[in-house]
Motif scaffolding. Structure first.
Motif, PDB file in Angstrom:
ATOM      1  N   ARG A   1       0.849  -1.182   0.000  1.00  0.00           N
ATOM      2  CA  ARG A   1       0.000   0.000   0.000  1.00  0.00           C
ATOM      3  C   ARG A   1       0.890   1.239   0.000  1.00  0.00           C
ATOM      4  O   ARG A   1       1.665   1.441   0.946  1.00  0.00           O
ATOM      5  N   LEU A   2       0.771   2.026  -1.032  1.00  0.00           N
ATOM      6  CA  LEU A   2       1.509   3.272  -1.120  1.00  0.00           C
ATOM      7  C   LEU A   2       0.649   4.412  -0.584  1.00  0.00           C
ATOM      8  O   LEU A   2      -0.572   4.404  -0.749  1.00  0.00           O
ATOM      9  N   SER A   3       1.309   5.381   0.018  1.00  0.00           N
ATOM     10  CA  SER A   3       0.628   6.557   0.542  1.00  0.00           C
ATOM     11  C   SER A   3       1.275   7.810  -0.017  1.00  0.00           C
ATOM     12  O   SER A   3       2.481   7.831  -0.256  1.00  0.00           O
ATOM     13  N   CYS A   4       0.471   8.842  -0.183  1.00  0.00           N
ATOM     14  CA  CYS A   4       0.994  10.141  -0.594  1.00  0.00           C
ATOM     15  C   CYS A   4       0.303  11.201   0.246  1.00  0.00           C
ATOM     16  O   CYS A   4      -0.923  11.222   0.352  1.00  0.00           O
ATOM     17  N   ALA A   5       1.090  12.051   0.849  1.00  0.00           N
ATOM     18  CA  ALA A   5       0.551  13.136   1.661  1.00  0.00           C
ATOM     19  C   ALA A   5       0.987  14.460   1.069  1.00  0.00           C
ATOM     20  O   ALA A   5       2.174  14.680   0.831  1.00  0.00           O
ATOM     21  N   ALA A   6       0.020  15.328   0.841  1.00  0.00           N
ATOM     22  CA  ALA A   6       0.304  16.669   0.333  1.00  0.00           C
ATOM     23  C   ALA A   6       0.321  17.640   1.492  1.00  0.00           C
ATOM     24  O   ALA A   6      -0.631  17.680   2.284  1.00  0.00           O
TER      25      ALA A   6
ATOM     26  N   THR B   1       7.390  -3.903 -11.009  1.00  0.00           N
ATOM     27  CA  THR B   1       8.591  -3.325 -10.407  1.00  0.00           C
ATOM     28  C   THR B   1       8.913  -1.989 -11.049  1.00  0.00           C
ATOM     29  O   THR B   1       9.049  -1.893 -12.278  1.00  0.00           O
ATOM     30  N   ALA B   2       9.002  -0.959 -10.210  1.00  0.00           N
ATOM     31  CA  ALA B   2       9.230   0.394 -10.725  1.00  0.00           C
ATOM     32  C   ALA B   2       9.360   1.348  -9.547  1.00  0.00           C
ATOM     33  O   ALA B   2       9.072   0.995  -8.400  1.00  0.00           O
ATOM     34  N   VAL B   3       9.754   2.563  -9.871  1.00  0.00           N
ATOM     35  CA  VAL B   3       9.652   3.656  -8.914  1.00  0.00           C
ATOM     36  C   VAL B   3       8.281   4.294  -9.119  1.00  0.00           C
ATOM     37  O   VAL B   3       7.918   4.642 -10.242  1.00  0.00           O
ATOM     38  N   TYR B   4       7.533   4.397  -8.039  1.00  0.00           N
ATOM     39  CA  TYR B   4       6.177   4.939  -8.104  1.00  0.00           C
ATOM     40  C   TYR B   4       6.193   6.380  -7.593  1.00  0.00           C
ATOM     41  O   TYR B   4       6.757   6.663  -6.524  1.00  0.00           O
ATOM     42  N   TYR B   5       5.536   7.262  -8.356  1.00  0.00           N
ATOM     43  CA  TYR B   5       5.473   8.679  -8.033  1.00  0.00           C
ATOM     44  C   TYR B   5       4.025   9.087  -7.824  1.00  0.00           C
ATOM     45  O   TYR B   5       3.152   8.748  -8.632  1.00  0.00           O
ATOM     46  N   CYS B   6       3.775   9.845  -6.767  1.00  0.00           N
ATOM     47  CA  CYS B   6       2.449  10.412  -6.647  1.00  0.00           C
ATOM     48  C   CYS B   6       2.405  11.765  -7.349  1.00  0.00           C
ATOM     49  O   CYS B   6       3.426  12.445  -7.492  1.00  0.00           O
ATOM     50  N   HIS B   7       1.210  12.117  -7.790  1.00  0.00           N
ATOM     51  CA  HIS B   7       1.028  13.297  -8.642  1.00  0.00           C
ATOM     52  C   HIS B   7      -0.240  14.019  -8.234  1.00  0.00           C
ATOM     53  O   HIS B   7      -1.238  13.379  -7.849  1.00  0.00           O
ATOM     54  N   ALA B   8      -0.209  15.313  -8.330  1.00  0.00           N
ATOM     55  CA  ALA B   8      -1.400  16.117  -8.051  1.00  0.00           C
ATOM     56  C   ALA B   8      -1.465  17.264  -9.036  1.00  0.00           C
ATOM     57  O   ALA B   8      -0.442  17.810  -9.458  1.00  0.00           O
TER      58      ALA B   8
ATOM     59  N   TRP C   1      -3.688  10.379  -0.291  1.00  0.00           N
ATOM     60  CA  TRP C   1      -4.275   9.345  -1.128  1.00  0.00           C
ATOM     61  C   TRP C   1      -3.367   8.135  -1.136  1.00  0.00           C
ATOM     62  O   TRP C   1      -2.199   8.192  -0.765  1.00  0.00           O
ATOM     63  N   TYR C   2      -3.979   7.026  -1.544  1.00  0.00           N
ATOM     64  CA  TYR C   2      -3.326   5.733  -1.393  1.00  0.00           C
ATOM     65  C   TYR C   2      -3.427   4.936  -2.696  1.00  0.00           C
ATOM     66  O   TYR C   2      -4.296   5.176  -3.521  1.00  0.00           O
ATOM     67  N   LEU C   3      -2.537   3.987  -2.810  1.00  0.00           N
ATOM     68  CA  LEU C   3      -2.605   3.015  -3.896  1.00  0.00           C
ATOM     69  C   LEU C   3      -2.426   1.635  -3.283  1.00  0.00           C
ATOM     70  O   LEU C   3      -1.323   1.278  -2.859  1.00  0.00           O
ATOM     71  N   GLN C   4      -3.516   0.903  -3.198  1.00  0.00           N
ATOM     72  CA  GLN C   4      -3.464  -0.472  -2.720  1.00  0.00           C
ATOM     73  C   GLN C   4      -3.149  -1.363  -3.907  1.00  0.00           C
ATOM     74  O   GLN C   4      -3.900  -1.389  -4.882  1.00  0.00           O
ATOM     75  N   MET C   5      -2.040  -2.061  -3.814  1.00  0.00           N
ATOM     76  CA  MET C   5      -1.583  -2.897  -4.921  1.00  0.00           C
ATOM     77  C   MET C   5      -1.626  -4.352  -4.493  1.00  0.00           C
ATOM     78  O   MET C   5      -0.917  -4.757  -3.572  1.00  0.00           O
TER      79      MET C   5
END
Length: 125
Positions: free
Chosen positions: A18-23, A89-96, A77-81
């Motif tokens: 689970r990825l998280s992104c906080a703004a 496999t990758a580098v994951y970036y959050c975007h707004a 926001w989150y990304l449940q994978m």
């Protein structure tokens, strides 16, 4: 305004993360939030997005496996994978994009793209 992504790591095929992104910042609204990934030697690609009205969209490669969601505070926001594959496999970036925020008692409506620093997801076979 800054975005901070977290939650990456090493997982076996079929596993979950689970990825998280906080703004951060005096943000009043974010119109579009999402996730992109960049595999080694490849260009950054869109994975999923969610709007201020909670409408979601997914890349075909992750439909049915990944779920994007927003936190109660609307600036997280989150990304449940789930069912992860080696090709994830990758580098994951959050975007707004489409931010409304305040600075020095003024409101700013920004059309800029905001990116968090990436978080590495490695899926072993």
């Amino acid at each position: 305004v800054q975005l901070q992504a977290s939650g990456g790591g090493l997982v076996r095929t079929g596993g979950s993360l689970r990825l998280s992104c906080a703004a951060s910042g005096n943000i009043l609204r974010i119109d579009d939030m999402g996730w992109y990934y960049q595999a080694p030697g490849k260009q950054r690609e869109w994975v999923a997005s969610i709007t201020d009205g909670s409408r979601t969209n997914y890349a075909d490669s992750v439909k049915g496996r990944f779920t994007i969601s927003r936190g109660d505070d609307k600036n997280t926001w989150y990304l449940q994978m789930n069912s992860l594959k080696p090709e994830d496999t990758a580098v994951y970036y959050c975007h707004a994009k489409g931010l409304l925020y305040s600075v020095h008692d003024s409101l700013v409506a920004s059309g800029e793209d905001y990116w968090g620093k990436g978080t590495l997801v490695t899926v072993s076979s």
